[in-house]
Design a protein around this motif. Sequence first.
Motif, PDB file in Angstrom:
ATOM      1  N   GLU A 140       0.823  -1.198   0.000  1.00  0.00           N
ATOM      2  CA  GLU A 140       0.000   0.000   0.000  1.00  0.00           C
ATOM      3  C   GLU A 140       0.866   1.261   0.000  1.00  0.00           C
ATOM      4  O   GLU A 140       2.009   1.260   0.442  1.00  0.00           O
ATOM      5  CB  GLU A 140      -0.920   0.012   1.234  1.00  0.00           C
ATOM      6  CG  GLU A 140      -1.746  -1.246   1.429  1.00  0.00           C
ATOM      7  CD  GLU A 140      -2.764  -1.475   0.322  1.00  0.00           C
ATOM      8  OE1 GLU A 140      -3.071  -0.519  -0.415  1.00  0.00           O
ATOM      9  OE2 GLU A 140      -3.250  -2.618   0.199  1.00  0.00           O
ATOM     10  N   GLY A 141       0.278   2.359  -0.506  1.00  0.00           N
ATOM     11  CA  GLY A 141       0.926   3.665  -0.441  1.00  0.00           C
ATOM     12  C   GLY A 141       2.032   3.885  -1.452  1.00  0.00           C
ATOM     13  O   GLY A 141       2.901   4.741  -1.239  1.00  0.00           O
ATOM     14  N   LEU A 142       2.036   3.128  -2.543  1.00  0.00           N
ATOM     15  CA  LEU A 142       3.088   3.256  -3.556  1.00  0.00           C
ATOM     16  C   LEU A 142       2.549   3.900  -4.816  1.00  0.00           C
ATOM     17  O   LEU A 142       1.388   3.706  -5.181  1.00  0.00           O
ATOM     18  CB  LEU A 142       3.660   1.883  -3.910  1.00  0.00           C
ATOM     19  CG  LEU A 142       4.258   1.030  -2.797  1.00  0.00           C
ATOM     20  CD1 LEU A 142       4.804  -0.260  -3.380  1.00  0.00           C
ATOM     21  CD2 LEU A 142       5.357   1.786  -2.068  1.00  0.00           C
ATOM     22  N   LYS A 149      -6.231   4.249  -5.042  1.00  0.00           N
ATOM     23  CA  LYS A 149      -5.961   3.773  -3.678  1.00  0.00           C
ATOM     24  C   LYS A 149      -4.475   3.560  -3.415  1.00  0.00           C
ATOM     25  O   LYS A 149      -4.104   3.095  -2.333  1.00  0.00           O
ATOM     26  CB  LYS A 149      -6.717   2.469  -3.411  1.00  0.00           C
ATOM     27  CG  LYS A 149      -8.220   2.635  -3.367  1.00  0.00           C
ATOM     28  CD  LYS A 149      -8.899   1.334  -2.958  1.00  0.00           C
ATOM     29  CE  LYS A 149     -10.403   1.519  -2.837  1.00  0.00           C
ATOM     30  NZ  LYS A 149     -11.076   0.259  -2.418  1.00  0.00           N
ATOM     31  N   LEU A 150      -3.623   3.861  -4.399  1.00  0.00           N
ATOM     32  CA  LEU A 150      -2.176   3.628  -4.280  1.00  0.00           C
ATOM     33  C   LEU A 150      -1.917   2.183  -3.854  1.00  0.00           C
ATOM     34  O   LEU A 150      -1.086   1.900  -2.992  1.00  0.00           O
ATOM     35  CB  LEU A 150      -1.541   4.608  -3.285  1.00  0.00           C
ATOM     36  CG  LEU A 150      -1.725   6.099  -3.597  1.00  0.00           C
ATOM     37  CD1 LEU A 150      -1.057   6.952  -2.520  1.00  0.00           C
ATOM     38  CD2 LEU A 150      -1.160   6.449  -4.972  1.00  0.00           C
ATOM     39  N   HIS A 151      -2.657   1.273  -4.480  1.00  0.00           N
ATOM     40  CA  HIS A 151      -2.648  -0.147  -4.107  1.00  0.00           C
ATOM     41  C   HIS A 151      -1.871  -0.954  -5.150  1.00  0.00           C
ATOM     42  O   HIS A 151      -2.164  -0.902  -6.347  1.00  0.00           O
ATOM     43  CB  HIS A 151      -4.084  -0.653  -4.017  1.00  0.00           C
ATOM     44  CG  HIS A 151      -4.209  -2.106  -3.733  1.00  0.00           C
ATOM     45  ND1 HIS A 151      -3.930  -2.661  -2.505  1.00  0.00           N
ATOM     46  CD2 HIS A 151      -4.588  -3.143  -4.538  1.00  0.00           C
ATOM     47  CE1 HIS A 151      -4.135  -3.975  -2.560  1.00  0.00           C
ATOM     48  NE2 HIS A 151      -4.532  -4.285  -3.778  1.00  0.00           N
ATOM     49  N   CYS A 152      -0.889  -1.730  -4.672  1.00  0.00           N
ATOM     50  CA  CYS A 152       0.005  -2.488  -5.551  1.00  0.00           C
ATOM     51  C   CYS A 152      -0.129  -3.982  -5.265  1.00  0.00           C
ATOM     52  O   CYS A 152      -0.088  -4.403  -4.103  1.00  0.00           O
ATOM     53  CB  CYS A 152       1.447  -2.033  -5.332  1.00  0.00           C
ATOM     54  SG  CYS A 152       2.698  -3.023  -6.184  1.00  0.00           S
ATOM     55  N   GLU A 153      -0.295  -4.793  -6.304  1.00  0.00           N
ATOM     56  CA  GLU A 153      -0.353  -6.249  -6.169  1.00  0.00           C
ATOM     57  C   GLU A 153       0.753  -6.880  -6.992  1.00  0.00           C
ATOM     58  O   GLU A 153       0.916  -6.567  -8.180  1.00  0.00           O
ATOM     59  CB  GLU A 153      -1.713  -6.774  -6.634  1.00  0.00           C
ATOM     60  CG  GLU A 153      -2.876  -6.272  -5.794  1.00  0.00           C
ATOM     61  CD  GLU A 153      -4.226  -6.651  -6.365  1.00  0.00           C
ATOM     62  OE1 GLU A 153      -5.231  -6.476  -5.653  1.00  0.00           O
ATOM     63  OE2 GLU A 153      -4.282  -7.110  -7.529  1.00  0.00           O
ATOM     64  N   ASP A 191       7.019   2.857  -8.264  1.00  0.00           N
ATOM     65  CA  ASP A 191       7.486   2.145  -7.067  1.00  0.00           C
ATOM     66  C   ASP A 191       6.951   0.718  -7.043  1.00  0.00           C
ATOM     67  O   ASP A 191       7.647  -0.223  -6.619  1.00  0.00           O
ATOM     68  CB  ASP A 191       7.046   2.885  -5.798  1.00  0.00           C
ATOM     69  CG  ASP A 191       7.833   4.166  -5.571  1.00  0.00           C
ATOM     70  OD1 ASP A 191       8.925   4.294  -6.159  1.00  0.00           O
ATOM     71  OD2 ASP A 191       7.356   5.031  -4.817  1.00  0.00           O
ATOM     72  N   CYS A 192       5.715   0.544  -7.491  1.00  0.00           N
ATOM     73  CA  CYS A 192       5.113  -0.786  -7.552  1.00  0.00           C
ATOM     74  C   CYS A 192       5.889  -1.681  -8.515  1.00  0.00           C
ATOM     75  O   CYS A 192       6.220  -2.832  -8.198  1.00  0.00           O
ATOM     76  CB  CYS A 192       3.659  -0.671  -7.987  1.00  0.00           C
ATOM     77  SG  CYS A 192       2.775  -2.243  -8.118  1.00  0.00           S
ATOM     78  N   VAL A 219       2.508  -6.896 -12.256  1.00  0.00           N
ATOM     79  CA  VAL A 219       1.852  -6.142 -11.191  1.00  0.00           C
ATOM     80  C   VAL A 219       0.457  -5.734 -11.629  1.00  0.00           C
ATOM     81  O   VAL A 219       0.170  -5.565 -12.818  1.00  0.00           O
ATOM     82  CB  VAL A 219       2.646  -4.870 -10.805  1.00  0.00           C
ATOM     83  CG1 VAL A 219       4.037  -5.232 -10.317  1.00  0.00           C
ATOM     84  CG2 VAL A 219       2.711  -3.880 -11.974  1.00  0.00           C
ATOM     85  N   ASN A 220      -0.421  -5.587 -10.638  1.00  0.00           N
ATOM     86  CA  ASN A 220      -1.709  -4.902 -10.793  1.00  0.00           C
ATOM     87  C   ASN A 220      -1.623  -3.654  -9.934  1.00  0.00           C
ATOM     88  O   ASN A 220      -1.149  -3.717  -8.789  1.00  0.00           O
ATOM     89  CB  ASN A 220      -2.876  -5.760 -10.289  1.00  0.00           C
ATOM     90  CG  ASN A 220      -2.878  -7.148 -10.884  1.00  0.00           C
ATOM     91  OD1 ASN A 220      -2.711  -7.311 -12.082  1.00  0.00           O
ATOM     92  ND2 ASN A 220      -3.062  -8.157 -10.034  1.00  0.00           N
ATOM     93  N   TYR A 221      -2.079  -2.532 -10.466  1.00  0.00           N
ATOM     94  CA  TYR A 221      -1.971  -1.281  -9.696  1.00  0.00           C
ATOM     95  C   TYR A 221      -3.274  -0.502  -9.779  1.00  0.00           C
ATOM     96  O   TYR A 221      -3.830  -0.301 -10.860  1.00  0.00           O
ATOM     97  CB  TYR A 221      -0.832  -0.421 -10.245  1.00  0.00           C
ATOM     98  CG  TYR A 221      -0.598   0.842  -9.434  1.00  0.00           C
ATOM     99  CD1 TYR A 221      -0.001   0.770  -8.183  1.00  0.00           C
ATOM    100  CD2 TYR A 221      -0.997   2.084  -9.925  1.00  0.00           C
ATOM    101  CE1 TYR A 221       0.209   1.924  -7.430  1.00  0.00           C
ATOM    102  CE2 TYR A 221      -0.791   3.239  -9.179  1.00  0.00           C
ATOM    103  CZ  TYR A 221      -0.193   3.149  -7.924  1.00  0.00           C
ATOM    104  OH  TYR A 221       0.018   4.289  -7.173  1.00  0.00           O
ATOM    105  N   LEU A 222      -3.784  -0.067  -8.617  1.00  0.00           N
ATOM    106  CA  LEU A 222      -4.993   0.728  -8.530  1.00  0.00           C
ATOM    107  C   LEU A 222      -4.606   2.124  -8.054  1.00  0.00           C
ATOM    108  O   LEU A 222      -4.301   2.335  -6.874  1.00  0.00           O
ATOM    109  CB  LEU A 222      -5.992   0.086  -7.573  1.00  0.00           C
ATOM    110  CG  LEU A 222      -7.380   0.722  -7.494  1.00  0.00           C
ATOM    111  CD1 LEU A 222      -8.067   0.688  -8.864  1.00  0.00           C
ATOM    112  CD2 LEU A 222      -8.228  -0.001  -6.455  1.00  0.00           C
TER     113      LEU A 222
END
Length: 351
Positions: free
Chosen positions: A46-48, A72-76, A52-53, A66-69
Amino acid sequence: MYFVNLNVFLLSFLSIIVQCDLTMPSGFSKIQWNHREKEETFMELEGLNFIDCVEQCLLRNRCFSVNYLRRKLHCELNSEAVQYYNQSNVIFNEDPSGYIYSHMSDWDANIVGKCANHNCGLNERCVVSKAKAEQKCELSDCGFVPVFLNADSVTNEKDTYIGIGSRLTFKLTETLLSEPKDRDFEMICQNDGVWSSSLTANSSDEAECSFLNQQAIIETLQLGSEFVRIPVIKEDGQKWVLIQRRCTGTVDFNRTMNEYKGGFGSLNSEFWIVEALSYFNGMMFSTWDEDRDYSTTSCAEKNGGGWWFRECHQANPNGAYGVHETWGISWLMTNNQWIYPSHIVLMVGKS
């Protein structure tokens, strides 16, 4: 003079735009908008921001995409989901709105500086030491998702997460050993890269069988590559695993081989523990449906329960309850006298 300065300004502005385009990382051109690959996600951060992700993925050999939202600054971070990657054969989950998907084959690893082309292990990530400005490897995940012989995951979409700090929830399988107060439990990926349980039975959860004065706690034990929840007694620094208990006669021990392998009964009263057979490698266990003893007859069928029979036994702890015969719960003492206990516990020492 005014128009010349304006032209100079416009040329300078265009020069800046061209320069930005030339230095933009190549992966941006292959980003897939409103796509999300979720089947192989092993960690979320979180927070990236997006770059950065991507960098967090490049720092891990396990990570391929990666998946990035953004909102929400959400990185998977995802492990490899398809054998041969191309933009047409990736299968994405439903409701990917707002997500960005990107594969690491589209990026130049040099964006992570000294960690480019690192040789860290599969469950590690590359970091740069601030003191020496050199790369080093540190644990990043627990390597695998814990699999229980007597419990199922109830974490839903996060049941593939293995990153440090990941929490997975499990429920004991109804058909195997069950104890209501301990049916739901969590496994946490610790900083040392080892899964451990966050919950044990309360110290007040004393066994119903009054002859067992010690209090058993419920622990998670790893057997090979799998785990199992079992009762354990600690006494004088020694840990004892309870694999069997008889005390009320309420549980039928004349079971099939599969039932003995899976375990049955209640942790509060009578039970045969899951995977108890793994402690007796090399010895043949017999049940009424699988006769493995040396006798010409089926010892298990004759003696009312499964056991490591030979021809047939000198101990029958899984026999019929309350029967003062050798086909009931019985034990041959060193003085050649048979005893027929109404209460019995089998424990195995564990270091």
